[in-house]
Design an enzyme around this catalytic site. Sequence first.
Site, PDB file in Angstrom:
ATOM      1  N   LYS A 183       0.764  -1.140  -0.053  1.00 53.84           N
ATOM      2  CA  LYS A 183      -0.042  -0.022   0.013  1.00 53.84           C
ATOM      3  C   LYS A 183       0.901   1.216   0.118  1.00 53.84           C
ATOM      4  O   LYS A 183       1.268   1.754   1.014  1.00 53.84           O
ATOM      5  CB  LYS A 183      -0.950  -0.011   1.330  1.00 53.84           C
ATOM      6  N   GLU A 259       9.376   1.165  10.630  1.00 53.08           N
ATOM      7  CA  GLU A 259      10.423   2.146  10.303  1.00 53.08           C
ATOM      8  C   GLU A 259       9.729   3.525  10.588  1.00 53.08           C
ATOM      9  O   GLU A 259       8.822   4.118   9.629  1.00 53.08           O
ATOM     10  CB  GLU A 259      11.027   2.348   9.017  1.00 53.08           C
ATOM     11  N   CYS A 294      13.921  11.050   6.238  1.00 56.40           N
ATOM     12  CA  CYS A 294      13.723  10.564   7.824  1.00 56.40           C
ATOM     13  C   CYS A 294      14.791  10.760   8.603  1.00 56.40           C
ATOM     14  O   CYS A 294      14.685  11.281   9.772  1.00 56.40           O
ATOM     15  CB  CYS A 294      13.031   9.192   7.774  1.00 56.40           C
ATOM     16  N   GLU A 392       9.788  16.658  14.270  1.00 62.75           N
ATOM     17  CA  GLU A 392      10.084  16.318  12.761  1.00 62.75           C
ATOM     18  C   GLU A 392       9.475  17.329  11.853  1.00 62.75           C
ATOM     19  O   GLU A 392       8.308  17.133  11.489  1.00 62.75           O
ATOM     20  CB  GLU A 392       9.937  14.911  12.345  1.00 62.75           C
TER      21      GLU A 392
END
Length: 489
Positions: A183, A259, A294, A392
């Site tokens: 997905k 992750e 990331c 983030e």
Amino acid sequence: MSATDTHQHYDGRAVIGGERREARSGASIPSVSPVTGGSIADLASLDAPDVAEAVSGAAAAFESGVWSRASADDRKATLFRIADALEKRSAEFARAETLSMGKPVSEASAVDVPGSVATFRWYAELIDKVAGEIPSTPPGSTALVSRVPLGVVGAITPWNYPLEIAAWKIAPALAAGNSVVLKPAETSSITALMLADIASEAGLPAHVLNVVTGPGRSTGDALVRDPRLDALTFTGSTATAKHLMVASGETGLRRLSLEAGGKSANLVFADVDDIRLAAEKAAFGAYYNQGEVCSANSTILVQREIVDEFLAAFRAAALEYRPADPLDPASTAGALVSERHADTVEAAIEEARAAGAQIEGGTRRSLGNSSAYIDPAIILGLPVGHRLHAHEIFGPVAAILPFDTEEEAIGIANRSGYGLAASVWTGSVSRAHRVSQRLVAGTVSVNTVDAIGLTTPFGGFKQSGFGRDLSVHALDNYTGLKTTWIQHG
Ligand code: NAD
């Protein structure tokens, strides 16, 4: 070809059983390009029955043994054919990736596509090189410990490296003999769909790789809750990873590798050999891929005595990442994934300004019909305890903080709660080891930034999740250890 004169439209239908498929409901969502501002595909928006069909087919394919029990030679040859076909169509894939999520086509061509090709080749090569064990057992018995595929792997991927992260998951999962239902992120699903087409053409049996498209909260949720999933591998935000742990556990026990996000620090000590090189790499570490990485090193800690010299070099290096037409091969930075995401990045910059920080750059820009462009921003003077140092931002925004002692720098680096990556710049081998050991990070890069390779595991600790992509260790996500104990005496 410029950003404004492209009218490409891609096939946004899902891939189930090796065929392109609309959602049963007929529902679709526009896939809006941050480069053109227009829709480049009608993405099929699958509901639970569509996803269930994909999982059923994947489970039946696994049971049949058509792939799961195929010889290592056959599996290897098929993965090589996928890699070759992808390589042949590099330019097409690079362009689709750029139109989908805004990165410069030069980067998609030089990094994302060849990286994906290399990933398929690497795991193709690995297939027949993973040996089992014959451990010590009592006389009269022999035990074999082998790695076996798990079954149906659900894979959920983000939009920042749509093709490459899909390859990181699909290649080892298929190499091990699993069936996969992927997905991709709804903002950028096109290259994953194209990859599934290539896999069919390369002779991967039908139903072994399926791509289900649609929003996370509906299509993704249906996948995660399907009790027939034997493993779930995910890359995305920490918030989604937490949700997936709960949702997945409600329907069954399965292997999870999650992750998640990161907030990584780059520690530049005064004893660094080359301040200019450290500054140039620091800019790369913070602004590469529009900062949508990331493991971006977005908190840059610089020992006080070299701050002025570092900053002068860093300001110059940051200019290299000013956004321009992503389809122009000369561009080094492109659009953020969407105007909405650009809004959130801009809001973070304004939050820093409101907190008294000095902001350099960070200007929002429009190009053609899209305003998803932001100049690289440097934040100076944001207090150490401010929430943005632990948040983030996922855009071209770097905060620079001076520090005095090694202990202080380690403390700041470790306080974000994440644990994905960190970098250390020093001319002292002792300091390199001492500081690396103390940093909580899946990867510590010394005298470089954001080091990553096919042979080394990639993943994090704490709020950055668990499980590792890349290297032989990725097989842990997709295989189980099976003991066969033979009593013969
Ligand atoms: P996201 O978590 O919003 O989405 C990731 C994927 O999860 C998408 O496919 C999305 O549709 C799906 N999803 C969302 N909600 C879901 C739900 N309720 N059920 C099932 N699926 C759901 O992340 P994003 O915005 O696409 O990507 C950016 C994030 O990814 C950042 O936090 C970044 O740090 C992280 N990331 C991590 C790594 C890593 O290796 N650690 C690599 C790249 C990106």
